[in-house]
Enzyme design. Structure first.
Site, PDB file in Angstrom:
ATOM      1  N   GLU A 332     -65.004 -14.511  -6.266  1.00  0.00           N
ATOM      2  CA  GLU A 332     -65.532 -15.747  -5.692  1.00  0.00           C
ATOM      3  C   GLU A 332     -67.012 -15.551  -5.337  1.00  0.00           C
ATOM      4  O   GLU A 332     -67.871 -16.352  -5.709  1.00  0.00           O
ATOM      5  CB  GLU A 332     -64.726 -16.114  -4.451  1.00  0.00           C
ATOM      6  CG  GLU A 332     -65.240 -17.346  -3.726  1.00  0.00           C
ATOM      7  CD  GLU A 332     -64.549 -17.554  -2.395  1.00  0.00           C
ATOM      8  OE1 GLU A 332     -64.662 -18.666  -1.850  1.00  0.00           O
ATOM      9  OE2 GLU A 332     -63.919 -16.613  -1.862  1.00  0.00           O
ATOM     10  N   HIS A 333     -67.308 -14.495  -4.585  1.00  0.00           N
ATOM     11  CA  HIS A 333     -68.687 -14.143  -4.234  1.00  0.00           C
ATOM     12  C   HIS A 333     -68.982 -12.752  -4.786  1.00  0.00           C
ATOM     13  O   HIS A 333     -68.221 -11.818  -4.533  1.00  0.00           O
ATOM     14  CB  HIS A 333     -68.883 -14.086  -2.719  1.00  0.00           C
ATOM     15  CG  HIS A 333     -68.380 -15.275  -1.970  1.00  0.00           C
ATOM     16  ND1 HIS A 333     -67.153 -15.282  -1.317  1.00  0.00           N
ATOM     17  CD2 HIS A 333     -68.935 -16.493  -1.758  1.00  0.00           C
ATOM     18  CE1 HIS A 333     -66.981 -16.456  -0.730  1.00  0.00           C
ATOM     19  NE2 HIS A 333     -68.051 -17.208  -0.982  1.00  0.00           N
TER      20      HIS A 333
END
Length: 442
Positions: A332-333
């Site tokens: 996601e990040h």
């Protein structure tokens, strides 16, 4: 505190490594959650507000007279919002709007042939339902991230739901209401999780069905969105947050540890993964984790997240292997803490958002970078994108051909129709000329 996975030397022995399977990942009990939320969806579908009121009392411990939040509660929340917090939200909104306005694409028209054009028309959804979580952390920032791109896209009607809070008289968290006021969202409901998804999908008294549902949530919300997908559009099935950091010997271990902790703070199921070829850095980061975690407010959930099966330090032979690992993980990040970080970041294919260098931590993106923090999780970044203006638009092809252009292409249409044994398709073109006493090609 955090486990290690050592991949060094394994490729040299000829071993084939499935990085997607090897890298730490949480196991979500989604099937169990599906069974739990299915009856809620059906109940709200058939009993409407009555069911929502009962779930508010059962799950949230509040007895509501209505799920609709009064307008004065929304404006009142803004009036009492701390001035510094208001200024921070206003800056966050301004930065995201600046980025979103540049994302808004224009309609395009292609002249395929003289007299024949195709226009790609971008049409915003008529109505969108936005969900803002209010569990372990009231994510008022998610209101910004979902509403701003929807507004820039031109969505005509935006409704928001957030769980009722016992500590606030059954209203959603006041900061969430204040941000709604800042953004001009006045249709707000005190409804949580699967109930909110059902309300936006089927509609209840006073709340019209939505075309699209956006916003993060806990596993029950994710499961509910999966079940209604196809009846309405959804942004994604976003699970627990995750951060991966690709780092070399140039990285500051204190920064790396702090960023791993920042995402572990969200939830005991949050994932924090460091990928590095430098064992000395790994050792230093672990020491920093031990020091910094003890000073955190949410000690218990952070320790649980870092010690969980979804978190870990992955040792690799070099940055090339590290790049392959983070691409397979599709975080996601993803943070890049390396020499020439921009170059390594440019080679990443799979990530929800990429944070380049020591001065771009995930926390910046969570609040005020101008990027969106509603991002794909669980490896879905290999095929999905984060929320943006494009998420709230659908493309419609508009086809315009004049008589001459249609006459010119008729032989090709007829040939393809016959090849697929669909002769009526060709006849539907030819009849236009036969009625005029004109034959194609004359």
């Amino acid at each position: 505190m955090i486990r290690r996975l050592d991949l060094r030397g394994r490729l040299a022995t000829g071993e084939r490594l499935d990085y997607r399977a090897l890298v730490p990942r949480a196991e979500l009990a989604l099937e169990e959650a599906l069974d739990g939320v299915r009856p809620i969806l059906e109940d709200v579908r058939h009993r409407g507000v009555e069911a929502l009121l009962e779930y508010a009392e059962r799950f949230d411990g509040v007895k509501l007279a209505s799920v609709r939040v009064p307008p004065q509660a929304i404006t009142g929340a803004l009036e009492t919002l701390d001035a510094d917090v208001r200024a921070a939200f206003e800056e966050s909104i301004a930065r995201l709007r600046a980025v979103s306005e540049r994302e808004r694409e224009q309609d395009t028209t292609v002249d395929v042939v003289p007299g024949g054009t195709i226009t790609n028309r971008l049409v915003p959804y008529t109505r969108v339902g936005v969900y803002a979580p209010g569990g372990l952390a009231p994510l008022a920032s998610s209101v910004v991230m979902t509403v701003v791109p929807a507004q820039i896209a031109g969505v005509g009607s935006i409704a928001l739901a957030s769980p009722p809070q016992k500590d606030y008289g059954g209203l959603p968290h006041p900061t969430i209401l204040a941000v709604c006021a800042l953004l001009g969202v006045d249709e707000v409901y005190a409804v949580g999780g699967a109930g909110a998804v059902a309300m936006f999908t089927y509609g209840v008294d006073g709340c019209e069905p939505a075309d699209f549902i956006a916003g993060p949530g806990r596993i029950s919300t994710v499961a509910a969105k999966r079940l209604v997908r196809g009846i309405v559009g959804i942004d994604s099935e976003a699970g627990p947050t995750e951060i991966a950091i690709l780092a070399d010997e140039s990285a500051d271990p204190a920064y790396v540890a702090a960023d791993l902790i920042s995402q572990a703070e969200h939830d005991p199921m949050a994932a924090s993964v460091l990928v590095t070829p430098d064992e000395s850095l790994a050792d230093a980061v672990v020491k920093e984790l031990e020091l910094q975690v003890e000073a955190t407010k949410h000690l218990g959930r952070i320790q649980a997240a870092l010690a969980g099966e979804q978190s870990g330090v992955v040792l690799v032979d070099d940055l090339e292997q590290g790049l392959a690992v983070v691409d397979a993980y599709a975080a996601e990040h993803l943070e890049i803490h390396t020499v020439d970080a921009a170059r390594w970041a440019s080679r990443v294919r799979n990530a929800g958002a990429i944070f380049v260098g020591a001065w771009a931590p995930v926390s910046l993106g969570d609040y005020a970078a101008g990027s969106n923090h509603v991002l794909p999780t669980g490896g879905c970044a290999c095929h999905s994108s984060g929320l943006s203006v494009r998420s709230f638009l659908k493309a419609v092809h508009v086809i315009e051909y004049d008589q001459a252009a249609l006459r010119d292409v008729e032989p090709h249409v007829s040939a393809l129709a016959d090849a697929e044994d669909l002769p009526a398709h060709g006849a539907a073109v030819r009849i236009r000329f036969a009625r005029e006493g004109d034959q194609p090609g004359d």
